[in-house]
Design a protein around this motif. Structure first.
Motif, PDB file in Angstrom:
ATOM      1  N   THR A   1       5.621   8.682  -7.848  1.00 39.46           N
ATOM      2  CA  THR A   1       6.379   7.716  -7.060  1.00 39.46           C
ATOM      3  C   THR A   1       6.347   8.078  -5.582  1.00 39.46           C
ATOM      4  O   THR A   1       6.000   9.201  -5.199  1.00 39.46           O
ATOM      5  CB  THR A   1       7.838   7.664  -7.535  1.00 39.46           C
ATOM      6  OG1 THR A   1       8.423   8.958  -7.370  1.00 39.46           O
ATOM      7  CG2 THR A   1       7.923   7.259  -8.996  1.00 39.46           C
ATOM      8  N   VAL A   2       6.742   7.125  -4.741  1.00 46.18           N
ATOM      9  CA  VAL A   2       6.762   7.357  -3.298  1.00 46.18           C
ATOM     10  C   VAL A   2       7.672   8.526  -2.952  1.00 46.18           C
ATOM     11  O   VAL A   2       7.300   9.425  -2.188  1.00 46.18           O
ATOM     12  CB  VAL A   2       7.213   6.082  -2.553  1.00 46.18           C
ATOM     13  CG1 VAL A   2       7.497   6.393  -1.080  1.00 46.18           C
ATOM     14  CG2 VAL A   2       6.164   4.989  -2.661  1.00 46.18           C
ATOM     15  N   VAL A   3       8.879   8.533  -3.514  1.00 42.94           N
ATOM     16  CA  VAL A   3       9.815   9.621  -3.234  1.00 42.94           C
ATOM     17  C   VAL A   3       9.239  10.952  -3.702  1.00 42.94           C
ATOM     18  O   VAL A   3       9.375  11.982  -3.023  1.00 42.94           O
ATOM     19  CB  VAL A   3      11.178   9.346  -3.898  1.00 42.94           C
ATOM     20  CG1 VAL A   3      12.095  10.559  -3.784  1.00 42.94           C
ATOM     21  CG2 VAL A   3      11.844   8.132  -3.259  1.00 42.94           C
ATOM     22  N   GLY A   4       8.555  10.951  -4.849  1.00 42.88           N
ATOM     23  CA  GLY A   4       7.951  12.182  -5.348  1.00 42.88           C
ATOM     24  C   GLY A   4       6.880  12.707  -4.421  1.00 42.88           C
ATOM     25  O   GLY A   4       6.803  13.915  -4.151  1.00 42.88           O
TER      26      GLY A   4
ATOM     27  N   LEU B   1       4.465  -0.966  -1.630  1.00 42.35           N
ATOM     28  CA  LEU B   1       3.135  -0.365  -1.468  1.00 42.35           C
ATOM     29  C   LEU B   1       2.193  -0.767  -2.597  1.00 42.35           C
ATOM     30  O   LEU B   1       0.993  -0.972  -2.367  1.00 42.35           O
ATOM     31  CB  LEU B   1       3.265   1.159  -1.401  1.00 42.35           C
ATOM     32  CG  LEU B   1       4.007   1.719  -0.184  1.00 42.35           C
ATOM     33  CD1 LEU B   1       3.995   3.243  -0.206  1.00 42.35           C
ATOM     34  CD2 LEU B   1       3.394   1.209   1.111  1.00 42.35           C
ATOM     35  N   ILE B   2       2.708  -0.871  -3.813  1.00 43.81           N
ATOM     36  CA  ILE B   2       1.850  -1.268  -4.939  1.00 43.81           C
ATOM     37  C   ILE B   2       1.294  -2.676  -4.707  1.00 43.81           C
ATOM     38  O   ILE B   2       0.102  -2.939  -4.932  1.00 43.81           O
ATOM     39  CB  ILE B   2       2.634  -1.197  -6.263  1.00 43.81           C
ATOM     40  CG1 ILE B   2       2.853   0.265  -6.668  1.00 43.81           C
ATOM     41  CG2 ILE B   2       1.902  -1.945  -7.367  1.00 43.81           C
ATOM     42  CD1 ILE B   2       3.771   0.431  -7.868  1.00 43.81           C
TER      43      ILE B   2
ATOM     44  N   GLY C   1      -3.950  -2.965   3.758  1.00 43.29           N
ATOM     45  CA  GLY C   1      -2.708  -3.664   3.452  1.00 43.29           C
ATOM     46  C   GLY C   1      -1.474  -2.840   3.744  1.00 43.29           C
ATOM     47  O   GLY C   1      -0.399  -3.381   4.048  1.00 43.29           O
ATOM     48  N   TYR C   2      -1.614  -1.499   3.698  1.00 43.05           N
ATOM     49  CA  TYR C   2      -0.457  -0.641   3.928  1.00 43.05           C
ATOM     50  C   TYR C   2       0.077  -0.760   5.352  1.00 43.05           C
ATOM     51  O   TYR C   2       1.219  -0.371   5.626  1.00 43.05           O
ATOM     52  CB  TYR C   2      -0.810   0.822   3.642  1.00 43.05           C
ATOM     53  CG  TYR C   2      -1.166   1.089   2.201  1.00 43.05           C
ATOM     54  CD1 TYR C   2      -0.384   0.603   1.171  1.00 43.05           C
ATOM     55  CD2 TYR C   2      -2.302   1.839   1.877  1.00 43.05           C
ATOM     56  CE1 TYR C   2      -0.712   0.845  -0.150  1.00 43.05           C
ATOM     57  CE2 TYR C   2      -2.637   2.095   0.562  1.00 43.05           C
ATOM     58  CZ  TYR C   2      -1.833   1.589  -0.460  1.00 43.05           C
ATOM     59  OH  TYR C   2      -2.156   1.840  -1.763  1.00 43.05           O
ATOM     60  N   ALA C   3      -0.707  -1.301   6.245  1.00 41.54           N
ATOM     61  CA  ALA C   3      -0.252  -1.450   7.631  1.00 41.54           C
ATOM     62  C   ALA C   3       0.928  -2.415   7.732  1.00 41.54           C
ATOM     63  O   ALA C   3       1.659  -2.404   8.731  1.00 41.54           O
ATOM     64  CB  ALA C   3      -1.406  -1.945   8.503  1.00 41.54           C
TER      65      ALA C   3
ATOM     66  N   GLN D   1      -0.021   6.417  -0.576  1.00 42.98           N
ATOM     67  CA  GLN D   1      -0.702   5.251  -1.140  1.00 42.98           C
ATOM     68  C   GLN D   1      -0.294   5.090  -2.603  1.00 42.98           C
ATOM     69  O   GLN D   1      -0.041   6.068  -3.302  1.00 42.98           O
ATOM     70  CB  GLN D   1      -2.223   5.402  -1.032  1.00 42.98           C
ATOM     71  CG  GLN D   1      -2.711   5.532   0.395  1.00 42.98           C
ATOM     72  CD  GLN D   1      -4.221   5.586   0.497  1.00 42.98           C
ATOM     73  OE1 GLN D   1      -4.826   4.914   1.305  1.00 42.98           O
ATOM     74  NE2 GLN D   1      -4.849   6.416  -0.336  1.00 42.98           N
ATOM     75  N   MET D   2      -0.229   3.827  -3.047  1.00 42.75           N
ATOM     76  CA  MET D   2       0.130   3.513  -4.436  1.00 42.75           C
ATOM     77  C   MET D   2      -0.840   2.461  -4.953  1.00 42.75           C
ATOM     78  O   MET D   2      -1.489   1.751  -4.167  1.00 42.75           O
ATOM     79  CB  MET D   2       1.562   2.979  -4.516  1.00 42.75           C
ATOM     80  CG  MET D   2       2.642   3.918  -3.998  1.00 42.75           C
ATOM     81  SD  MET D   2       2.984   5.290  -5.128  1.00 42.75           S
ATOM     82  CE  MET D   2       3.816   4.433  -6.467  1.00 42.75           C
TER      83      MET D   2
END
Length: 676
Positions: A312-315, A51-52, A61-63, A288-289
């Motif tokens: 973080t994503v998991v967080g 994601l970063i 871009g996340y798509a 989002q990151m």
């Protein structure tokens, strides 16, 4: 038992006999957390890296996140299937190194070994550093001291692994399985809440505006292709650790190959499921990151100001899924993630020492790495890995962003070379054994096809990684591999040279010396000196003399008087020393004896006081130590140290006696006599 030995026993446990090695072998339920913790833990940071990197193209871009995830998952499944063929064909534990050496030659094997050793070091450094950064969310005091905190974690992991593979695996099993269950519960419950219960779950960053780099904003052209390639290479960090099982086959219970292959299949299925689950859930709730290193992307809050830090994503997922309905689940997920990242380093702590032992056995690394320690673990390899990783985290201050650029290169080099070797292995079998049953040949052909697909995939990924990461730090990893390759070649040349020098050649190696000239070093006429004289006489030399160096005329006169008074039947020679030194005049005297007849052997007897305390060693025998060190380089000279035990040595003898294993003490007990 002294303090050092007592502390050692406390930290790593009692010694284990070699016969207990079978008891340390691992069942599949323990082997999975031991060897797969690295690959499983990658789901805690691989989605972040995906994601970063995609954030450089803005929110659009996340798509591509789920598409990148599918590509990474496909590569992982192919690599897992390929390594299942490896563990069946090469169950001795050499893994990629053995495959490359047997099929492509020693140099190819060393290329693989260099890549894996460097990657194992980076695995420890990256995993521990990532764990420290996650821990920083709960312990803010770590900020600014990440390197020291990471080094401390490495020390703890080293102690656990020195206790043995089985004990460390049992300790690691609970948090690894807890992490897997936590991720599964989070993904399943999150998707149920969204698609079944209709809850409007949104991540904390879902409504914020993302600004990417202008060159990626159009999502077309070579720039976007380069971005997707870079994203894919970062996501491939999820594959690190897969090869560790092929190196650790000897640690499995029988049948070793079958259990290792089953563990590989479990690893692939679980890791792919977890990775895709996190990526899909992230896409659903809008995680989002952005690149905190200033790579060109940023996230703007409602007031238009850029965020200074991010979770973080998991967080973000754990907070969105659990915080408002089951708050303990949030804390369990975060703690499990932090712990699994620390324990991910354990894969390297099991892979590096085994590979180091095999390389040492083949003469490419120091022999000390081949032997097992008190707990039947490769202690020297574990310590070497810990020192190297600690240096990395201290130098880079446990920065995952800096270390991740060096990562992955080595493991995909080993993947690609190994798949090439396996392809050649199956081709050679098919060509050489034409009389094999059709069923067997079909198995070989299927295995060759699997490894062929694996070669194509890993080769493509390696090229992508080298292109996308080379200028961002991958060149440092490559330089380290080249340096390690050269070092192992030089060590092997040294061992070969020593072997050639020591090998018996002709009858001259068996020739007896023409004469033996015995020299007893004398500082004073006392009990140690008299014992040395008696020992020298017992060897029945051709010539025997005692030598003292005259550094103090009064002391020398005292020795001569005592010599005459005791009527010692060995001639005493006094060597002048105008500069009041002992070592050089004595060495020159021995050299003169040798030069008179090179075929003569000179045996030097040096009396030595045996003391029981470390501080006493500083007060005695220093001259003897220096003379022994000099004489070791003189051919034709044999050095005999004659010990004389002082009273304090009895304390040390009793101490060491207590530390001997019980079986040794019983082995030395007289048989057939009454204790009375």
């Amino acid at each position: 038992m002294n303090i050092t030995q007592g502390l050692k026993r406390l930290l790593i446990g009692r010694k284990l006999e070699s016969s207990k090695l079978g008891e340390t072998l691992l069942p599949k339920r323990i082997a999975l957390p031991v060897f797969a913790s690295d690959a499983l833990s990658s789901v805690a940071y691989a989605p972040d890296e995906i994601l970063i990197t995609l954030s450089l193209a803005g929110a659009a871009g996340y798509a591509f996140s789920w598409k990148i995830g599918i590509a990474v998952a496909c590569v992982m499944l192919v690599v897992v299937m390929s390594y299942r063929q490896t563990v069946h064909a090469y169950p001795s534990g050499g893994g990629d190194y053995e495959v490359a050496t047997a099929n492509l030659g020693p140099d190819a094997g060393l290329v693989v070994a260099s890549a894996l050793l460097v990657d194992y070091l980076l695995t420890v450094a990256v995993s521990v550093s990532s764990g420290v950064q996650n821990a920083e969310a709960m312990i803010p005091a770590i900020h600014g001291h990440e390197g020291l905190a990471a080094a401390g974690v490495i020390v703890v992991l080293t102690g656990l692994n020195l206790r043995g593979t089985r004990e460390s695996g049992t300790f690691f099993a609970v948090p690894v399985y807890a992490f897997m269950m936590s991720v599964a519960a989070m993904v399943i419950w999150g998707l149920v809440r969204v698609f079944v219960l209709g809850d409007p779950l949104r991540a904390a960053t879902a409504g914020l505006r993302v600004e990417g780099e202008p060159k990626y904003s159009s999502l077309v052209g070579l720039a976007m292709v380069a971005l997707l390639a870079r994203t894919f290479s970062s996501g491939c960090a999820a594959l690190t650790g897969v090869e560790a099982i092929s190196n650790g086959v000897p640690s499995f219970r029988e049948p070793k190959s079958r259990n290792a292959a089953a563990t590989l299949a479990l690893l692939g299925g679980i890791a792919v499921s977890m990775l895709m689950g996190i990526i899909v859930l992230s896409r659903v709730i809008g995680v989002q990151m952005f690149d905190e290193t200033g790579g060109g992307s940023r996230i703007l809050d409602a007031s238009g100001r850029p965020l200074a830090s991010q979770t973080t994503v998991v967080g973000q997922l754990a907070r969105a899924v659990f915080f408002d309905t089951f708050r303990p689940g949030f804390y369990i997920m975060i703690i499990c993630t932090m712990v699994i990242l620390f324990l991910a380093a354990n894969t390297a702590f099991n892979g590096f020492p085994v590979l180091g032992s095999i390389l040492a056995k083949d003469g490419f690394l120091p022999r000390q790495l081949h032997t097992r320690g008190d707990r039947l673990a490769y202690s020297n390899g574990i310590i070497t890995l810990a020192v190297g990783a600690a240096v990395l985290v201290l130098v880079f201050n446990a920065s995952v962003t800096a270390l991740i650029q060096l990562y992955v290169v080595g493991v995909f080099i080993s993947f690609t070379v190994s798949q090439t070797g396996m392809l050649r292995h199956w081709t050679r079998l098919l060509r050489s054994d034409l009389r094999a049953p059709k069923e067997q040949r079909r198995v070989w052909m299927r295995s060759r096809l699997i490894n062929g697909v694996g070669l194509v995939m890993t080769g493509i990924v390696l090229i992508i990684i080298l292109i996308s990461k080379f200028t961002r730090g991958a060149y440092l990893a490559l330089l380290a591999m080249v340096g390690l390759f050269a070092l192992m070649k030089s060590i092997h040349r040294h061992y070969d040279k020593v072997h050639d020098e020591l090998e018996l050649s002709d009858s001259s190696d068996r020739a007896l010396p023409s004469r033996v000239h015995a020299v007893v070093m004398v500082a004073d006429l006392n009990k140690p000196t008299m014992r040395a004289l008696q020992f020298a006489k017992a060897t029945v030399p051709t010539f025997l003399e005692a030598v003292t160096v005259d550094v103090d005329p009064d002391a020398t006169e005292k020795v001569l008087s005592a010599w005459q008074k005791e009527d010692v039947d060995v001639p005493l020679k006094v060597i002048a020393s105008p500069y009041r030194e002992i070592t050089n005049p004595f060495i020159e005297h021995i050299r003169r004896i040798r030069s008179e007849n090179p075929r003569d052997m000179v045996e030097v007897f040096i009396p030595e006081y045996v003391v029981g305390h470390w501080w006493e060693r500083l007060l005695h025998n220093q001259t003897g130590v220096m003379i022994r060190a000099r004489l070791h380089f003189m051919p034709g000279v044999l050095i005999s140290t004659v010990p004389y035990q002082l009273s304090s040595s009895r304390y040390a003898e009793r101490r060491w006696r207590r530390e001997e294993p019980r079986s040794w003490r019983e082995a030395g007990r007289p048989v057939g006599r009454s204790r009375d």
